[in-house]
Write a protein that holds these residues in place. Structure first.
Motif, PDB file in Angstrom:
ATOM      1  N   LYS A 142     -36.330  10.152 -50.099  1.00  0.00           N
ATOM      2  CA  LYS A 142     -37.751  10.084 -50.413  1.00  0.00           C
ATOM      3  C   LYS A 142     -38.530  11.204 -49.737  1.00  0.00           C
ATOM      4  N   LEU A 143     -37.951  11.763 -48.662  1.00  0.00           N
ATOM      5  CA  LEU A 143     -38.613  12.847 -47.953  1.00  0.00           C
ATOM      6  C   LEU A 143     -38.106  14.212 -48.426  1.00  0.00           C
ATOM      7  N   HIS A 149     -42.135  14.381 -42.049  1.00  0.00           N
ATOM      8  CA  HIS A 149     -41.749  15.677 -42.583  1.00  0.00           C
ATOM      9  C   HIS A 149     -41.143  15.520 -43.974  1.00  0.00           C
ATOM     10  N   PHE A 150     -41.447  16.480 -44.848  1.00  0.00           N
ATOM     11  CA  PHE A 150     -40.924  16.522 -46.208  1.00  0.00           C
ATOM     12  C   PHE A 150     -40.260  17.882 -46.417  1.00  0.00           C
ATOM     13  N   LYS A 151     -39.148  17.897 -47.127  1.00  0.00           N
ATOM     14  CA  LYS A 151     -38.516  19.148 -47.529  1.00  0.00           C
ATOM     15  C   LYS A 151     -38.695  19.315 -49.034  1.00  0.00           C
ATOM     16  N   PHE A 182     -46.863   6.774 -38.339  1.00  0.00           N
ATOM     17  CA  PHE A 182     -46.612   6.774 -39.766  1.00  0.00           C
ATOM     18  C   PHE A 182     -45.628   5.665 -40.094  1.00  0.00           C
ATOM     19  N   MET A 183     -45.985   4.845 -41.092  1.00  0.00           N
ATOM     20  CA  MET A 183     -45.150   3.692 -41.420  1.00  0.00           C
ATOM     21  C   MET A 183     -44.050   4.042 -42.408  1.00  0.00           C
ATOM     22  N   ASN A 184     -44.281   5.004 -43.303  1.00  0.00           N
ATOM     23  CA  ASN A 184     -43.290   5.196 -44.364  1.00  0.00           C
ATOM     24  C   ASN A 184     -41.987   5.795 -43.847  1.00  0.00           C
ATOM     25  N   HIS A 185     -42.026   6.656 -42.803  1.00  0.00           N
ATOM     26  CA  HIS A 185     -40.748   7.181 -42.333  1.00  0.00           C
ATOM     27  C   HIS A 185     -40.055   6.207 -41.397  1.00  0.00           C
TER      28      HIS A 185
END
Length: 591
Positions: free
Chosen positions: A312-313, A384-386, A301-304
Motif C-alpha cells: 500500500k506504500l 513514507h511512500f515509494k 500516523f495510524m495507517n502505517h
C-alpha cells in the motif's frame, strides 16, 4: 664563330654554379632537410642525385626551380635518407653530405605552472602549462589522478589530449572527502614525472535517499538504532531534538559506504518522543524515538501502524494518470509537511489536502520526474511512500477475423486498419517481414481520433455535502462506445452496495445514494486517452464514544499494535487481513 654558334668555353661559362651546397647538412629524425643551389643563367638543364641515383619529385621529395635558384627538400626525414646529395648543371657539380640523426625515444617532460581554483562550490578547476620543450618532444595527452587525503592510493580520474584545464565536480567522486590531484604528460614512449597540485579540495557527491529513517519503538534501557541508506557515500551529521551529537559512550555513529547509522545506548523515559534528524549535503530526514510503555503525547500516523500490506506504500503509476497519496493521523489538528527524496514540497504542480484525520497529496498527471520516495511528516512521526512512474504501454485493439483476411481481385484497392491505445505512438507496417515505406500506390494514414472527457467547471468537479445526502459524479466522453474506469484515491471502484456506476450514450456517472464520511476523497474517471478528477468532501460528526484520555489510548494502541504486526510478518495474506481488522476495531474502541 661566323655562324653565330657558341664555343665550348661559352657553354662552360653558362654552367657555372654561383652558390654551392654546404659540405654537410645535419638534421634530426622527423625534421625537413633543405638544399639550395644558385646558377649563373636561367633555364639551364639541372639534375639532382643521391648516392648516384637521380631524384624525382614525390610526396617526400620536393624539387623546385625559381629562375636561377634550384631547391631540393626531403620531408620528414628518417635515418635512411642519409647519403651524398649531388647537383649537376652542364659540366659543373656541387655535393653535400646529408646526415639524419635518430631522435631520442623518450617520454615527454612534465607540465609546469599547475594551479587549482576552488571558488565554485563543490568543484575544483585545475589548470597547467605544457613543458617548455613540448615543441621538440610533444606529449600526446595528459593523465590526471586523485588521492583521498589519508590514503596512499592514487587513482586515475580522467585523461585529456590537448586541453590545459579541467573542472572536477563533486558528483564525479565516489564519496565525500578531501582530495589531492596530480598530473603527468604521456606519449607513446612513456610518461613524465607527476606534478601535484598545490592544495586539497573538499568534494561531495550528489546523494539521494534510498531508504529513509524509520521511527523506533524501544523498551526502556535497551539500545535504539536508526539507519538511512543513500545513493552515494557522504559525511552526515546526527541531531537529537536539534542538538548535534558527538561520538561518546551513549551515542555511536557509523558510516559504511552508503549506509549511515546511529545507536543510542540505554534509552530512558525522558527520550520518549525525541526527534532524530540526519543532515548531509542536500539531504535532511527525521524520525521519532518512542519508549515502549511510556505515554507519548505526540501525533502518530495510524495507517502505517495498521497496514498489513506494505504494498500500500508502494505506488506504480502510468504516465498521465493521477498520483494520490494519503495517510491517517491520530490527531486531526496536527500539521504535516510533505517531502520528496528528503526535500520539502510546496504547492506548485501538487495539491495538498486536509480532511479530518486524513492528509492527501495529489498529482493530477504523473510524469517520470515524479518517481521517488515521498514522506508525510508531523512532529514525532512520519510515513513514507515509494512512487514509480512507468510509461503507458501501447497495445493494439482487437481486430475482427474478417478484417484480418482480405480476398481481392487483381486491380482492386484495399485498406488495412488497426487501432492503438496511444494515438501518438509510432507504428511501422511490414509485408512478408520487410518494412514498407510510402510510395506510388501505397499510402499510410494515421487516424488521430481520441477518447476525450469533456471539460467540467470546478463547481461540478468539487463536491461538499452533508453525511447522509446523495451525490453524483458525471462526465461526458467523445466516443459513446468507449469504456471508462472509476477510481477513488488511486484505487479502482466496482459496483457494490451503496455505489452505482452508470453508462448512457456518452454520459458516464458514479452515484452514491447516501454519503458517509469514508466517501470523502479524490475520484477520477479514466478513459484510454484522458482523465477527469473530482474531489468529494463529506461533512459530519463521527458517531464514536470518546474516552476521557484519548492520547493515552492512542499511545497504548501504538505500542501493542506495532508489536503484533512485527510478530505476524510471516502469516498468510488472509491472516494479515484479519489482523488489520482487529487493529482497526481496537482503534475505534480506544477513541
Amino acid at each position: 664563330m661566323a655562324d653565330g654558334g657558341r664555343s665550348i668555353a661559352e657553354v662552360a661559362v653558362k654552367g657555372t654554379i654561383v652558390r654551392k651546397l654546404p659540405r654537410k647538412v645535419d638534421v634530426l629524425e622527423g625534421e625537413n632537410a633543405a638544399f639550395c643551389v644558385e646558377v649563373e643563367e636561367e633555364e639551364m638543364e639541372i639534375h639532382w642525385y643521391k648516392d648516384g641515383t637521380e631524384l624525382r619529385e614525390t610526396h617526400q621529395t620536393i624539387l623546385k626551380s625559381f629562375g636561377k635558384t634550384h631547391i631540393l627538400v626531403f620531408v620528414n626525414t628518417t635515418p635512411q635518407d642519409s647519403g651524398l646529395v649531388t647537383f649537376y648543371v652542364g659540366r659543373s657539380k656541387t655535393s653535400s653530405q646529408l646526415r639524419v640523426k635518430g631522435a631520442r625515444h623518450c617520454p615527454p617532460s612534465c607540465p609546469v605552472g599547475v594551479q587549482i581554483n576552488t571558488e565554485r562550490a563543490n568543484a575544483a578547476l585545475l589548470s597547467w602549462i605544457p613543458a617548455p620543450d613540448s615543441r621538440k618532444n610533444p606529449p600526446s595527452g595528459y593523465v590526471l589522478e586523485r588521492q583521498e587525503v589519508g590514503s596512499q592510493e592514487w587513482l586515475q580520474c580522467l585523461t585529456t589530449d590537448s586541453a590545459t584545464s579541467v573542472e572536477i565536480l563533486g558528483d564525479s567522486v565516489p564519496c565525500e572527502a578531501d582530495y589531492r590531484f596530480r598530473i603527468c604528460s604521456v606519449n607513446k614512449y612513456g610518461r613524465s614525472d607527476n606534478v601535484e597540485f598545490p592544495r586539497s579540495v573538499h568534494l561531495v557527491p550528489v546523494a539521494r535517499i534510498q531508504t529513509p529513517l524509520q521511527d523506533a519503538l524501544v523498551p526502556e534501557g535497551q539500545d535504539a538504532l536508526f539507519s538511512i541508506e543513500l545513493s552515494a557515500s557522504v559525511i552526515g551529521t546526527w541531531f537529537l531534538n536539534g542538538n548535534q551529537l558527538q561520538e561518546e559512550d551513549r551515542f555511536s555513529m557509523r558510516r559504511t559506504r552508503t549506509h549511515q547509522s546511529l545507536r543510542i545506548r540505554g534509552v530512558r523515559d525522558t527520550d520518549n518522543g525525541a526527534e532524530i534528524t540526519f543532515i548531509a549535503y542536500g539531504i535532511r530526514d527525521s524520525a521519532a524515538l518512542y519508549i515502549q510503555g511510556i505515554l507519548s503525547p505526540l501525533c502518530i500516523f495510524m495507517n502505517h501502524i495498521l497496514a498489513s500490506d506494505d504494498n500500500k506504500l508502494n505506488k506504480f503509476v502510468e504516465v498521465g494518470n493521477p498520483i494520490v497519496l494519503y495517510c491517517e493521523l491520530s490527531n486531526p489538528e496536527a500539521p504535516v509537511h510533505w517531502y520528496k527524496n528528503g526535500v520539502e514540497l510546496h504547492t506548485s504542480d501538487m495539491d495538498f489536502q486536509s480532511n479530518g484525520t486524513q492528509r492527501t497529496l495529489v498529482v493530477q498527471s504523473a510524469e517520470f520526474c515524479h518517481s521517488g520516495i515521498y514522506s508525510c511528516k508531523t512532529k514525532g512521526d512520519a510515513v513514507h511512500f515509494k512512487v514509480d512512474v512507468k510509461a503507458k504501454p501501447v497495445r493494439f485493439s482487437a481486430v475482427p477475423e474478417d478484417e484480418k483476411n482480405k480476398y481481392l481481385k487483381e486491380g482492386q484497392s484495399f485498406q488495412l486498419q488497426c487501432e492503438v491505445t496511444d494515438p501518438s505512438a509510432e507504428v511501422c507496417w511490414y509485408k512478408d517481414g520487410e518494412v514498407l515505406i510510402p510510395e506510388a500506390g501505397l499510402d499510410f494514414q494515421p487516424d488521430s481520433s481520441q477518447v476525450k472527457c469533456s471539460a467540467l467547471p470546478v463547481i461540478k468537479r468539487e463536491k461538499s455535502i452533508e453525511a447522509g445526502c446523495p451525490f453524483e459524479l458525471q462526465c461526458e466522453i467523445s466516443n459513446p462506445s468507449a469504456p471508462v474506469c472509476w477510481y477513488k484515491d488511486g484505487l479502482p471502484l466496482l459496483p457494490q452496495n451503496g455505489l452505482s456506476i452508470q453508462s448512457e450514450d456518452s454520459s458516464r456517472s458514479l452515484v452514491v445514494p447516501s454519503a458517509d464520511l469514508f466517501h470523502s476523497g479524490v475520484y477520477s474517471c479514466n478513459s484510454e486517452d484522458d482523465v477527469i478528477i473530482f474531489k468529494v468532501d463529506v461533512k459530519g460528526d463521527l458517531k464514536l464514544q470518546r474516552s476521557t484520555n484519548p492520547l493515552k489510548q492512542v499511545a497504548l494502541l501504538y505500542s501493542s499494535v506495532k508489536d503484533q504486526i512485527q510478530q505476524k510478518r510471516s502469516v498468510t495474506k488472509t491472516e494479515r487481513g484479519s489482523t488489520q481488522k482487529v487493529a482497526i476495531s481496537s482503534y475505534q474502541r480506544a477513541l
